[in-house]
Scaffold this active site. Sequence first.
Site, PDB file in Angstrom:
ATOM      1  CG  ASP A 157      -6.485  -3.286  -2.770  1.00 49.38           C
ATOM      2  OD1 ASP A 157      -7.554  -2.955  -2.968  1.00 49.38           O
ATOM      3  OD2 ASP A 157      -5.036  -3.926  -3.467  1.00 49.38           O
ATOM      4  CB  SER A 161      -1.025  -0.177   0.824  1.00 50.15           C
ATOM      5  OG  SER A 161      -2.200   0.464   1.181  1.00 50.15           O
ATOM      6  CG  HIS A 179      -5.746  -2.329   0.199  1.00 46.68           C
ATOM      7  ND1 HIS A 179      -5.292  -2.273  -0.246  1.00 46.68           N
ATOM      8  CD2 HIS A 179      -5.050  -1.398   1.085  1.00 46.68           C
ATOM      9  CE1 HIS A 179      -3.806  -1.233  -0.577  1.00 46.68           C
ATOM     10  NE2 HIS A 179      -4.772  -0.636   1.033  1.00 46.68           N
TER      11      HIS A 179
END
Length: 344
Positions: free
Chosen positions: A286, A145, A319
Amino acid sequence: MSDAIRGSFTFPDFSLTGGGILPKVTLAYVTRGRLAADGRNAILVTHGYTSGPNMIEAGEGSAEGAWSTLVGPGAPIDTDRYFVICSNMLGSSYGSTNAASIDPRTGRPYGSRFPKLSVVDIVTAQKRLLEHLGVMHLRAVVGPSYGGFQAFQWAVTFPGCMDGVVPVVTSPLPPEGDRVEALLTRFEKDANWNRGDYYDRGGVHATLTALRVDTLTRYGLAASLSERFADPAARDAELLRIASAWADGFDANSLFILGGAMETYDVAKDYRRIKVPVLYVLSRTDALFPPSLAPGVIAGLRGAGVEANYVEIDSEHGHLASGADAGKWAPALRAFIAKLEAQA
């Protein structure tokens, strides 16, 4: 017994890309493993937007960014062989200088007066830490991320300092939309907000908790919890508990500091500065960084002469897949690090 060592490093007069100066910077960090005499057996793990350096510690669960099964003795990031460092980002909330820190020029928390950062500033501060620790060269920079932003940025800003990078559930560009404006819409409704100067007004815990519930739901945690909590009410209660515990330790201003740093983040325009192999990893489910990004990113990297490969995690955890389904991409990470070793 855990082999993790927690520490902090403080240095003065850090010049920022936006023109400001932080008179005093402290970076908190966690390390595992032992640094070789030549300082060249190190791997930097970079954490996400709202997580911290404990993501590499043994026993951490599969919450956002937790990589406890990817880092350790015999793991893909093998602490028997590598000195592994995870630095809390400058501007984050787990021991590094941020808006809650005391400005030595005023004796009060920075609050709304904290200077604007960039992702370049964040990785440059990390480089100062690595130099302090005696790291001469990195085998890899690996992170999920926002940690992937940092991995990409390291390859652009310090192209000769590592053998390869692994940006995970991330992108060379920030997500679409004005993150700071969306956050302001929420926090300005809180009576304690006071434009970010809330440290003597009771804080903004309730707003921060509600935001976290929404974020973790969007990241896919609610779906992940269904494996342990069949009852929807119990699942919601656990999600709220996790969110509230996070809000106890995270400073809301860090959302704005790090969100603002995304505004100038763009490594796509600098692909030609990248001189090392890239392993790009996304999650099938995601919503924040969908697999549809991969063809353009890989084509752009390869078109700039970068050795780039893509791995997709076949996960239902959205995610959160890099930690929650670590086993599904661990072989690719292990093989990539072995390849970097062979090339070195």
